[in-house]
Design an enzyme around this catalytic site. Structure first.
Site, PDB file in Angstrom:
ATOM      1  N   PHE A  23      28.673  -9.778 -49.028  1.00  0.00           N
ATOM      2  CA  PHE A  23      29.560  -9.589 -47.116  1.00  0.00           C
ATOM      3  C   PHE A  23      30.246 -10.689 -47.250  1.00  0.00           C
ATOM      4  O   PHE A  23      30.560 -11.707 -48.832  1.00  0.00           O
ATOM      5  CB  PHE A  23      28.646 -10.615 -46.197  1.00  0.00           C
ATOM      6  CG  PHE A  23      27.449  -9.325 -45.665  1.00  0.00           C
ATOM      7  CD1 PHE A  23      26.574  -8.045 -46.377  1.00  0.00           C
ATOM      8  CD2 PHE A  23      27.642  -9.031 -44.603  1.00  0.00           C
ATOM      9  CE1 PHE A  23      25.661  -7.741 -45.301  1.00  0.00           C
ATOM     10  CE2 PHE A  23      26.585  -8.477 -43.423  1.00  0.00           C
ATOM     11  CZ  PHE A  23      26.201  -7.394 -44.492  1.00  0.00           C
ATOM     12  N   LYS A  46      16.254 -42.532 -48.553  1.00  0.00           N
ATOM     13  CA  LYS A  46      17.388 -42.134 -47.758  1.00  0.00           C
ATOM     14  C   LYS A  46      18.249 -42.911 -47.474  1.00  0.00           C
ATOM     15  O   LYS A  46      18.072 -44.511 -48.235  1.00  0.00           O
ATOM     16  CB  LYS A  46      16.115 -42.806 -46.162  1.00  0.00           C
ATOM     17  CG  LYS A  46      16.607 -42.185 -44.971  1.00  0.00           C
ATOM     18  CD  LYS A  46      16.229 -42.385 -43.768  1.00  0.00           C
ATOM     19  CE  LYS A  46      16.907 -42.334 -42.464  1.00  0.00           C
ATOM     20  NZ  LYS A  46      16.181 -43.367 -41.660  1.00  0.00           N
ATOM     21  N   LYS A  59      34.397  -9.487 -57.927  1.00  0.00           N
ATOM     22  CA  LYS A  59      32.625  -9.735 -58.018  1.00  0.00           C
ATOM     23  C   LYS A  59      31.925  -8.458 -58.501  1.00  0.00           C
ATOM     24  O   LYS A  59      31.166  -8.370 -58.344  1.00  0.00           O
ATOM     25  CB  LYS A  59      32.549 -10.824 -56.870  1.00  0.00           C
ATOM     26  CG  LYS A  59      32.260 -11.848 -55.982  1.00  0.00           C
ATOM     27  CD  LYS A  59      31.308 -11.898 -55.062  1.00  0.00           C
ATOM     28  CE  LYS A  59      32.535 -14.138 -54.714  1.00  0.00           C
ATOM     29  NZ  LYS A  59      31.353 -14.802 -53.441  1.00  0.00           N
ATOM     30  N   ASN A  99      24.518 -24.771 -43.365  1.00  0.00           N
ATOM     31  CA  ASN A  99      25.528 -23.606 -42.870  1.00  0.00           C
ATOM     32  C   ASN A  99      25.103 -23.588 -41.485  1.00  0.00           C
ATOM     33  O   ASN A  99      22.956 -23.608 -41.141  1.00  0.00           O
ATOM     34  CB  ASN A  99      26.063 -22.637 -42.939  1.00  0.00           C
ATOM     35  CG  ASN A  99      24.991 -21.566 -43.741  1.00  0.00           C
ATOM     36  OD1 ASN A  99      24.495 -20.551 -43.014  1.00  0.00           O
ATOM     37  ND2 ASN A  99      25.427 -21.842 -44.988  1.00  0.00           N
TER      38      ASN A  99
HETATM   39  O1  PMT Z   1      22.289 -15.077 -41.031  1.00  0.00           O
HETATM   40  P1  PMT Z   1      23.150 -14.236 -40.067  1.00  0.00           P
HETATM   41  O2  PMT Z   1      22.972 -15.450 -38.134  1.00  0.00           O
HETATM   42  O3  PMT Z   1      22.908 -13.248 -38.729  1.00  0.00           O
HETATM   43  O4  PMT Z   1      24.371 -14.398 -39.666  1.00  0.00           O
HETATM   44  C1  PMT Z   1      25.529 -13.218 -40.753  1.00  0.00           C
HETATM   45  C2  PMT Z   1      26.092 -13.718 -41.421  1.00  0.00           C
HETATM   46  C3  PMT Z   1      27.453 -14.227 -41.044  1.00  0.00           C
HETATM   47  C4  PMT Z   1      25.045 -14.878 -42.536  1.00  0.00           C
HETATM   48  C5  PMT Z   1      26.757 -12.795 -42.593  1.00  0.00           C
HETATM   49  O5  PMT Z   1      26.815 -11.622 -41.880  1.00  0.00           O
HETATM   50  C6  PMT Z   1      27.676 -12.691 -43.690  1.00  0.00           C
HETATM   51  O6  PMT Z   1      28.575 -12.568 -43.286  1.00  0.00           O
HETATM   52  N1  PMT Z   1      27.109 -12.886 -44.456  1.00  0.00           N
HETATM   53  C7  PMT Z   1      28.101 -13.825 -45.974  1.00  0.00           C
HETATM   54  C8  PMT Z   1      28.269 -14.791 -45.702  1.00  0.00           C
HETATM   55  C9  PMT Z   1      28.667 -15.624 -47.345  1.00  0.00           C
HETATM   56  O7  PMT Z   1      28.716 -17.132 -47.515  1.00  0.00           O
HETATM   57  O8  PMT Z   1      29.597 -15.495 -47.413  1.00  0.00           O
HETATM   58  P2  PMT Z   1      31.485 -15.586 -48.576  1.00  0.00           P
HETATM   59  O9  PMT Z   1      32.586 -15.058 -47.645  1.00  0.00           O
HETATM   60  O10 PMT Z   1      31.694 -17.239 -48.523  1.00  0.00           O
HETATM   61  O11 PMT Z   1      30.663 -15.218 -49.497  1.00  0.00           O
HETATM   62  C10 PMT Z   1      31.030 -14.078 -50.292  1.00  0.00           C
HETATM   63  C11 PMT Z   1      29.459 -13.266 -50.625  1.00  0.00           C
HETATM   64  O12 PMT Z   1      29.125 -14.019 -51.846  1.00  0.00           O
HETATM   65  C12 PMT Z   1      28.364 -12.985 -49.916  1.00  0.00           C
HETATM   66  O13 PMT Z   1      27.497 -11.727 -50.467  1.00  0.00           O
HETATM   67  C13 PMT Z   1      27.591 -14.405 -50.237  1.00  0.00           C
HETATM   68  O14 PMT Z   1      25.813 -14.149 -50.347  1.00  0.00           O
HETATM   69  C14 PMT Z   1      27.720 -14.028 -51.829  1.00  0.00           C
HETATM   70  N2  PMT Z   1      27.909 -15.373 -52.249  1.00  0.00           N
HETATM   71  C15 PMT Z   1      28.925 -16.992 -51.885  1.00  0.00           C
HETATM   72  C16 PMT Z   1      28.886 -18.018 -52.909  1.00  0.00           C
HETATM   73  C17 PMT Z   1      27.854 -18.141 -53.400  1.00  0.00           C
HETATM   74  N3  PMT Z   1      28.348 -19.187 -54.093  1.00  0.00           N
HETATM   75  N4  PMT Z   1      26.756 -17.166 -53.941  1.00  0.00           N
HETATM   76  C18 PMT Z   1      26.971 -15.997 -53.939  1.00  0.00           C
HETATM   77  O15 PMT Z   1      26.249 -14.781 -53.891  1.00  0.00           O
END
Ligand code: PMT
Length: 406
Positions: free
Chosen positions: A329, A295, A347, A216
């Site tokens: 986040f 590959k 969560k 991503n």
């Molecule tokens: O890295 P940059 O370019 O500075 O960009 C910043 C950012 C956009 C990545 C950051 O601000 C951000 O939003 N991070 C969270 C991205 C994300 O995966 O969001 P989500 O809504 O899909 O996940 C929710 C939360 O669960 C997040 O805290 C994530 O770390 C966590 N998660 C998600 C999926 C997973 N399988 N395990 C997790 O722990």
């Protein structure tokens, strides 16, 4: 600022870089105020600064040798630029001309100040002071953004009548305010001392075969900024980073991982004795079910890829948490509040930082972000577009408030 707040400066070693602007005279008062607050001040003057103030003035006021020439024979420091870079608890450049800002942004090291800047691991504060047009010039603004992204602390110039006769933004703030910002920084430095903070950053990658992966757009900037700010406030910081081009922030232990499962393992290892977890990483929700040993070759027609679920690390932490504060986040493109609040509850988080990643200047890749914070008690805060470094500070202010309330 009250005298008690200035106490945080006592015993601190401040390297003060003075560059060639009319506001150089204010650096004399800054030196004096720092000294009165108990700091040890080591002044480096650029050649330009010497046209405005004398070296003797700074030597008398700071009570320390003043460095002007990188090539002069040096008696007072051992390998001078490294000595000053190493001894600094903080470097302050006030006033900072457009020229020194441009040099610092490019990593030039052609005098003692820029050489020290490149060699130091200490936090750096930059107080720009110049003509309004020079300050607002896109090149200067780009350079300032570059410095902010690298973790430099920018001290916003004041607006008013400038020496060039123009009224606008570009004045060095009053010495008391500049010193107050430093004092505040060191006071904050104590707030998270003794706490262990676990931060995740970057985008995990999921291999498809030996040469390809699913990934991503996360650069890691948001998480690295939080880690840097937490280290600045005295925390023990472990940064678990998915691939990122950024270098490790000063004073932070970095653990590099690639996949979501590797991140999970690293996080679970560090989790039990952590006090705070901030999950800024963009973790892949799915991975290819089969990783080809060789590959994958082109073939005629469509290619179907079967994906399977990755573990949700944050959800798992929410189930396991005992004393830890848990901050997540939410990267959304629609119905930001609804989805963010759902994630907050599901969560088991203390608060969630929601960014609408479809907005310009926010989310992935860029150096800025615009967020809303939702807390489990229903409170919400909204912030304007800010640098990720500034937001890192704001997120930690929320953490500190929660710690105090515990
Ligand atoms: O890295 P940059 O370019 O500075 O960009 C910043 C950012 C956009 C990545 C950051 O601000 C951000 O939003 N991070 C969270 C991205 C994300 O995966 O969001 P989500 O809504 O899909 O996940 C929710 C939360 O669960 C997040 O805290 C994530 O770390 C966590 N998660 C998600 C999926 C997973 N399988 N395990 C997790 O722990």
């Amino acid at each position: 600022m009250e005298a008690s707040a200035l106490q945080a400066l006592a015993g601190r070693k401040i390297v003060l870089g003075v560059t060639g602007g009319i506001a150089a005279y204010k650096a004399v008062e800054i030196t004096s105020r720092l000294k009165k607050a108990g700091a040890e001040v080591h002044v480096i003057m650029t050649r330009g600064a010497e046209n405005f103030v004398t070296e003797l003035t700074f030597r008398e006021i700071s009570g320390q040798p003043v460095t002007t020439d990188m090539w002069a024979k040096v008696a007072h420091y051992h390998v001078e630029h490294i000595a000053l870079a190493n001894l600094a608890d903080a470097v302050l450049i006030a006033p900072a001309t457009a020229n020194v800002i441009a040099k610092a942004a490019c990593g030039l090291a052609d005098d003692m100040l820029t050489t020290t800047l490149l060699a130091t691991k200490a936090p750096v504060f930059v107080a720009p002071a110049m003509n309004t047009n020079m300050y607002e010039n896109p090149v200067t603004q780009r350079n300032l953004r570059e410095l902010a992204a690298r973790g430099f602390h920018l001290i916003e110039p004041d607006s008013g009548m400038l020496a060039c006769g123009v009224s606008g933004k570009g004045r060095l703030p009053e010495p008391a305010d500049v010193v107050g910002i430093l004092a505040d920084f060191f006071a904050k430095g104590q707030e998270l001392a003794g706490r262990k903070i676990l931060v995740t950053a970057g985008g995990t990658i999921e291999p498809l075969d030996p040469v390809r992966y699913l990934g991503n757009r996360s650069t890691g900037r948001m998480g690295y900024a939080i880690a840097q700010q937490a280290a600045n406030r005295g925390a023990e910081v472990v940064l678990i980073s998915a691939p990122s081009a950024l270098s490790a922030p000063a004073g932070v232990r970095i653990v590099r991982v690639e996949t979501a499962r590797e991140m999970r393992e690293a996080v679970l290892r560090e989790f039990p004795d952590s006090d705070i977890v901030i999950k800024a990483a963009a973790v892949a929700d799915y991975r290819p079910k089969v990783v080809a040993a060789n590959k994958i070759k082109k073939q005629e027609g469509e290619f179907t890829l079967v994906l399977e679920r990755n573990p949700d690390i944050l959800y798992e932490l929410g189930q396991k948490k005992t004393h830890q504060l848990l901050i997540g986040f939410a990267a959304e493109t629609t119905d930001v509040e609804t989805y963010a609040r759902k994630k907050l509850a599901k969560k088991n988080l203390d608060f969630i930082v929601a960014n609408d990643v479809s907005e310009e200047g926010a989310g992935f890749g860029v150096e800025t972000n615009r967020v809303r914070i939702f807390a489990r008690d229903g409170q919400a805060w909204e912030y304007p577009l800010l640098s990720k470094m500034e937001l890192g500070g704001i997120i930690l202010d929320h953490v500190e408030k929660l710690l105090k309330a515990k």
